[in-house]
Design a protein around this motif. Structure first.
Motif, short mmCIF file in Angstrom:
data_model
loop_
_atom_site.label_atom_id
_atom_site.label_comp_id
_atom_site.label_asym_id
_atom_site.label_seq_id
_atom_site.Cartn_x
_atom_site.Cartn_y
_atom_site.Cartn_z
N LYS A 1 0.83 -1.21 0.00
CA LYS A 1 0.00 0.00 0.00
C LYS A 1 0.86 1.25 0.00
O LYS A 1 0.56 2.23 -0.70
N TYR B 1 2.34 1.73 -3.57
CA TYR B 1 1.35 2.15 -4.55
C TYR B 1 0.79 3.53 -4.22
O TYR B 1 0.41 4.28 -5.14
N LEU C 1 -4.42 -0.67 -5.01
CA LEU C 1 -3.83 -1.96 -5.36
C LEU C 1 -4.41 -2.50 -6.66
O LEU C 1 -5.59 -2.28 -6.95
N SER D 1 -5.91 -6.93 -4.55
CA SER D 1 -7.10 -6.60 -3.76
C SER D 1 -7.92 -7.84 -3.45
O SER D 1 -8.42 -8.03 -2.34
#
Length: 1333
Positions: A603, A606, A638, A643
């Motif tokens: 996370k 990204y 994501l 995900s």
């Protein structure tokens, strides 16, 4: 006993040991200044000789000295300055008085003598051969057959009463030229031998400190700052420099020999070096000195007399020995002799004293072998090495990558580099050879740590001035770690289209009640070269069958696993089903992240990518569907696959943990963020174990891939003779990779198979010519997957691409050329697809319409190509290495250009104002040197010049000024030009950021479809499109039916004189039995038929044509193949256990839609046990699983047992049997599948073909007939009588009565006489039955 003559390395310290590291960088060498007074070592040298050697400045290869300073110098005296006649034992400030002279005559001839050599500090034995009265000298022959004329009265000698037989060691030089041996600092030892005496000079050299520590690095950097590494010498000089240094260093290339000495002499030595000039200058010293003066002052070349060198004694203590052994197996032979003692003594911390970075001993449970505890005084290079002992360091110094110490040995061994001069192991190569050498080492399984300079000498000096730093070495940083799995470029990589997978595996805890029920695996598979990431989690059985299948398909070159956490079964599986991968064990949690930490890190990465995208140019596009919004709980940033795994909770935790381990590992190589930014995520395809009906693919497990030779043959492991090789007519690397994926996972759903068949058919016939033109266009493409991944990765400023890294090659030009190559490749693909799209007018294939319709499956990249064609001139950029964007392409560049134009316009306007002010139209701007926009004014107007004008220069009749306005505008112009240059440097990154990564999978699919379309032309015999049958009801029996089925791989030209025989085969359906029980002679073709059927099924389900006249198939969900004899000794499994383990997997996993091929099951044990197991397995498949299958066997009893079974068809491979020599049967194989069972296996015939002796064959044939008469006769009659139901009933009644009597007898329910009477009656009845039979 006197010591044998040990010889030193003979290395000359003419060059400072620290300078040896970088001496090859310099174009010239500086001559050291001699001391004002010659060394005391030269006390016997005449004043004339000393004067001559000091005053003359002859030309030499080492360069000339402009002056000879009279002051003292710390530098070791050079042979260019003076020539010693004789080394001394005493080195001091004043001459040493010679020893008192004694007189010897002919009375000592023939006596044994020991002579002391002061520089070697050793006694050497020999014999006095003769006495020269004129010279008053004795000829002494040493025990190694070397002779020397000596004045014994001036020598330190001892007389030996008798000779002693001993061994001695001698060095044989590899180079024909003699070299000088000199001593660092105090021990100066320059020796000359006699011109007509061949051999070596002996000298004593004191070892110098030459490790790469702080002091040395300072000298290295000093050399760099003096231009040693930053000069403009071309890389072509490298080979010459290496050669020169090797020639100068020839004393190091010697072979150590041992010889026996007898009283009468010695064994002749190899080579031509027999005699030797000793360390003293004798009768010819004046003539020799004159010769050397003519040759340039006695530089690096000496007379043929050579040097005798005393070898350093090897370490005797265990600790030093182990320290030396720790330096790697590359240290051997000459290198061991040259470097062994130094490394053993200097690096004791690598031996028994070894500890890791946290001072833990090797026996400690947490000991980290990748690090060592480094003692003080070891700096920069060792600081890197101590943290990366498992890697080879490429240490950047100027324009070259250097390898030191243990890494140098590997460089010499694996890269064919040459050792540099000096006592320290050291070699290197120019920057331009980086890709080639790093790939060589990585392919061989080494980890390469790349350490780059991140500071120039000028930047170092600036830092020292501004920050007061005392550093004397430029900054260096780790910029890459290259291994098998992280290679992104190289010649071998370009030549091999196969993916080099890096695979991380995590094993989860089994949550089911039965802890032995199986395993849970999470895997993350990465192809770094293409940014492809396959991730998933699956349950597996106790044999790790799904993992075996995955490993056999992917063949990862590198594994990442948690240390000491995988189960023994998993470790065994990784060992058996991989091909020598590089294995990396990470510390759990700390390095091998769990799911929680992985999600947090992903996370975070990204989120940064999203923020950069938002803050970047509005023209930048979103690549690969990377989300541009963070969303709820951060999952919005994501990719969809990740995900999905996060939302799956425990069902995705192992997969996420494997991803975390991959990211941690790639982070060390500076590839983690680049990978995630451009990653193409795929969910792991189904393994097929459990819920097979919902799976889209047929499963080929590890045994099937191996036994059917899908990708690798059984001979040498390459692709020749495999199904992949037969079908591989792809012309692109990405097409070849996709074909492998299709073969590993054939389709299962009938509709999907039919759609692919339609696409293949649509590329034949009238459309074939267009398909071949498309294929020709694709063949000109580079490996676009890897090229684009490399282009996008290089646009990220990290690792070796970071702006701070000092590279002397034009990396930006190479990156630009690759980007232009990618643009041209995309243009060619777009044009090729446009050409092929013409076929859509006469084909109905949904797949082809999807692939070739712009805006549908085919992305419209024409507009993108036009945009970049309008953006800049591709040809000019390719040639110049710079992008000059056209107007309105880049706003930042246009803004800088606008400022420049405004400043230039203001300067023009100012010139007009000055002409008007001064009233002279001849006033103009001129440029002188680096000063531009000088206002040149005639001398006649000098009185009109305002006082604030700055006079800069003048010429006759004119003066040049800068006005305050000009100075201000020049500042603005300079700033604008700097901005423009900065924009030009970064324009490529911005252009790449706007480029859309095209969907190459579409072109790859077209390439594979065309390959399948033309593959049928390479079959022999008829071919057909398989008819794929769907299941109309659950009770419908799956079928397999083929007429004239050929072999897709075997061809007549590979069978010698024979031809392949096609066969008709029918299994299952409403008419035929679902299983074939196959018998026949050895070598009759049973195994080939089994493979033939399985390969045909595989071909049909990937959508290809089949070599048959007709072919019908109900899709197969999994092919199980048990074939051949093999063991897994490393896993503790015998041949029979391996066979039964594979069979157990079939029994537990096969379904009604599976296809089973069992070849001679039960052969690994006794006949009775093997036959019992074979029959039980066959019964299970026929009656319980009810799948389709073929069961070949030599247990002919099975044919008897199943001849009445309607679900089993008895067949055999036909043969013709005739009489051979000596009443032996001679079998002719017909290879025709024929109904019925075969009565024999004719094994003796195979023995005959194998060439066993005739006598043995005759005996074997006799024994075979004997066994048949004893055991086979009753079986033959039994086969006939089994058809007589009355006889069978009689036998059943007989057995029943026998069982009753035995039961009553054991229970004592009947008297003994009654039992005896009953048994007698049964005996008579049995005899009657045998007669009837």
């Amino acid at each position: 006993m006197t010591p044998s003559r040990r010889q030193t390395s003979g290395r000359s310290p003419l060059v400072n040991p620290q300078r040896q590291i970088t001496s090859f960088f310099s174009k010239t060498s500086s001559c050291p200044s001699p001391s004002s007074s010659p060394s005391p070592a030269l006390y016997k040298q005449s004043p004339k000789m000393i004067s001559k050697s000091v005053t003359e400045k002859p030309e030499s290869k080492l360069g000339s000295c402009p002056s000879l300073s009279p002051g003292p110098s710390p530098t070791t005296p050079s042979p260019l300055q003076y020539k010693p006649k004789k080394p001394l034992l005493v080195i001091g400030a004043s001459p040493v008085n010679p020893p008192e002279k004694k007189s010897y005559g002919e009375d000592v001839v023939g006596r044994r003598i020991k002579i002391y050599w002061p520089l070697d500090k050793s006694w050497y034995e020999g014999s006095v051969k003769l006495f020269d009265k004129d010279a008053n000298k004795h000829l002494v022959e040493y025990d190694d057959a070397e002779e020397e004329l000596l004045d014994l009265g001036r020598e330190k000698i001892e007389w030996v009463e008798k000779s002693v037989k001993k061994k001695f060691k001698r060095l044989r030089r590899a180079s024909p030229e003699s070299k000088e041996a000199m001593v660092e600092n105090d021990d100066v030892d320059i020796v000359k031998g006699e011109e007509d005496v061949k051999g070596f000079k002996r000298s004593r050299q004191r070892g110098a400190k030459v490790s790469v520590d702080d002091e040395e690095m300072e000298n290295v950097e000093e050399s760099e700052q003096n231009g040693g590494v930053d000069d403009d010498s071309s890389d072509e000089d490298w080979g010459k420099n290496i050669e020169d240094e090797v020639v100068e260093d020839g004393m190091d290339d010697m072979d150590l020999e041992e010889e026996d000495e007898d009283e009468g002499g010695v064994t002749p030595l190899k080579g031509k070096h027999r005699g030797s000039g000793k360390r003293k200058v004798r009768e010819r010293e004046k003539r020799e000195s004159a010769t050397n003066s003519k040759n340039g002052g006695g530089g690096p070349h000496v007379s043929k007399g050579g040097v005798k060198i005393s070898l350093v004694k090897p370490p005797t203590n265990v600790e030093s020995g182990k320290a030396s052994n720790n330096l790697g197996n590359a240290l051997m032979g000459d290198a061991a002799e040259r470097f062994g003692m130094r490394e053993a003594e200097k690096f004791r911390f690598l031996g028994e004293e070894r500890r890791d970075a946290k001072r833990r001993r090797p026996g400690d449970a947490n000991y980290d072998s990748r690090t060592i505890y480094l003692p003080p005084d070891f700096r920069q290079w060792w600081e890197f090495k101590s943290q990366h002992m498992d890697k080879v360091l490429f240490f950047k110094m100027g324009k070259f990558y250097e390898l030191f110490e243990m890494d140098a040995h590997l460089g010499v061994k694996e890269l064919d580099l040459q050792y540099m001069k000096g006592d320290q192991p050291h070699c290197g190569f120019p920057e331009r050879n980086f890709s080639m050498n790093v790939e060589k080492l990585a392919r061989k399984g080494y980890r390469v740590l790349v350490i780059e300079q991140t500071e120039t000498p000028e930047q170092l000096e600036l830092r020292r001035r501004e920050q007061g730093s005392k550093d004397k070495v430029v900054k260096r940083e780790i910029c890459a770690v290259v291994t098998k799995g992280t290679l992104t470029e190289g010649e071998m990589l370009s030549a091999n289209p196969d993916a080099s997978y890096l695979m991380a595996i995590a094993e989860g805890c089994q949550t089911r009640a039965n802890q032995n029920a199986g395993h849970i695996f999470g895997v993350c598979v990465v192809d770094v070269a293409t940014s492809r990431v396959i991730i998933g989690q699956f349950g597996d059985d106790t044999e790790c069958s799904a993992l075996c299948c995955l490993l056999s398909e992917l063949r990862p070159v590198e594994l990442v696993k948690p240390a000491k956490q995988l189960s023994p079964e998993t470790e065994s599986t990784l060992l058996r089903h991989t091909r020598n991968p590089l294995v990396n064990e990470l510390v759990p949690l700390l390095e091998f992240w769990d799911a929680g930490k992985t999600v947090h890190e992903v996370k975070s990465i990204y989120s940064r990518i999203v923020q950069q995208s938002i803050s970047g140019s509005s023209n930048e596009v979103n690549l690969h569907g990377t989300p541009t919004e963070i969303g709820e709980n951060g999952l919005g940033c994501l990719p969809d696959v990740l995900s999905e795994l996060v939302r799956a909770g425990e069902n995705g935790s192992c997969a996420l943990s494997a991803l975390g381990a991959t990211l941690f590992y790639l982070k060390q190589a500076f590839l983690d963020e680049t990978l995630l930014r451009f990653a193409k995520f795929e969910l792991l395809p189904c393994s097929g174990f459990g819920n097979i009906v919902s799976k889209p693919y047929m499963v080929l497990d590890a045994a099937a891939l191996e036994n059917l030779e899908i990708f690798e043959n059984s001979r040498n492991g390459d692709s020749s003779g495999t199904l992949y090789n037969q079908l591989n007519h792809c012309v692109t690397a990405f097409g070849k990779r996709l074909l492998k994926a299709w073969l590993a996972r054939p389709l299962y759903h009938p509709e999907s198979i039919r759609e692919r068949q339609d696409a293949v058919a649509g590329l034949r016939g009238t459309n074939l010519s267009l398909a071949l033109e498309f294929r020709k266009a694709l063949s000109r493409l580079p490996d676009m997957d890897r090229l684009l991944a490399r282009v996008f990765a290089s646009s990220e400023a990290n690792g070796r691409n970071a702006n701070k890294v000092v590279l002397y090659e034009d990396a930006a030009k190479k990156q630009l050329q690759e980007f232009i190559s990618a643009l041209r490749g995309c243009e060619m693909m777009a044009e090729a697809c446009s050409l092929l799209s013409v076929i859509l007018e006469n084909v109905e294939s949904r797949v082809l319409h999807h692939l070739l319709t712009p805006g549908n499956g085919l992305p419209d990249i024409h507009s993108v190509i036009r945009h970049f064609k309008d953006a800049f001139d591709w040809v000019e950029a390719d040639n110049s290495g710079r992008v000059i964007p056209h107007e309105a392409v880049d706003m930042e560049y246009d803004s800088a250009c606008k400022k420049i134009k405004e400043a230039e316009s203001s300067l023009k306007k100012h010139l007009k104002e000055q002409r008007k002010l001064l009233g002279d139209a001849s006033v103009t701007y001129v440029t002188v040197g680096k000063e531009a926009y000088l206002l040149e004014v005639p001398e006649s107007l000098r009185g009109s010049i305002p006082r604030d004008y700055e006079l800069r220069s003048s010429r006759k009749g004119f003066f040049r000024y800068w006005t305050p306005s000009i100075k201000k505008l020049l500042g603005e112009l300079s700033q604008a030009e700097s901005e423009k240059e900065s924009m030009l440097k970064s324009i490529l990154q911005r252009l790449i950021g706007r480029f859309i990564w095209p969907e190459l999978a579409l072109n790859a699919e077209l390439d594979v479809l065309i390959s399948l379309a033309i593959a049928s032309d390479y079959y022999e015999g008829p071919t057909c499109r398989p008819i794929i049958l769907g299941s109309s009801s659950p009770d419908e029996v799956p079928c397999f039916s083929a007429k004239d089925l050929g072999h897709p791989v075997l061809r007549n030209d590979s069978l010698g004189k024979g031809t392949f025989v096609p066969n008709d085969i029918s299994i299952g359906g409403s008419v035929h039995p679902s299983f074939i029980l196959l018998t026949g002679p050895n070598m009759g073709g049973k195994s080939t038929l089994l493979r033939q059927v399985c390969l045909a099924v595989t071909l049909a389900q990937i959508g290809a044509d089949v070599p048959a006249e007709s072919f019908e198939l109900s899709p197969v969900d999994q092919i199980f193949v048990r074939m051949g004899a093999k063991d897994h000794i490393m896993a503790g499994q015998s041949t029979f256990l391996t066979e039964l383990s594979e069979t157990a997997l079939m029994l537990s996993s096969a379904t009604r839609n599976s296809l089973v091929a069992l070849d001679e099951l039960g052969r690994g044990t006794s006949t009775s046990d093997g036959q019992a197991i074979a029959e039980s397995v066959l019964q299970h498949f026929v009656h319980k699983v009810q799948c389709r299958g073929l069961f070949s066997t030599h247990y002919h009893r099975l044919a008897v047992d199943f001849q009445k079974n309607p679900k089993v068809s008895l067949c055999h491979m036909a043969c013709r049997v005739g009489n051979g020599v000596g009443d032996m049967e001679e079998v002719t194989f017909l290879y025709r599948l024929t109904a019925g069972a075969c009565p024999k296996s004719y094994g003796v015939n195979v023995a005959r073909l194998a060439g066993l002796p005739d006598s043995l064959l005759r005996k074997a044939a006799s024994k075979s007939r004997e066994f048949e008469s004893k055991y086979g006769k009753h079986w033959k009659k039994l086969e006939v009588n089994l058809s007589d139901q009355s006889w069978v009933d009689e036998m059943v009644e007989f057995v029943r009565k026998f069982v009753d009597i035995a039961t009553n007898s054991s229970c004592h329910e009947s008297p003994e006489s009654t039992v005896t009477t009953s048994l007698t009656k049964l005996q008579h009845r049995a005899q009657m039955l045998l007669l009837l039979s």
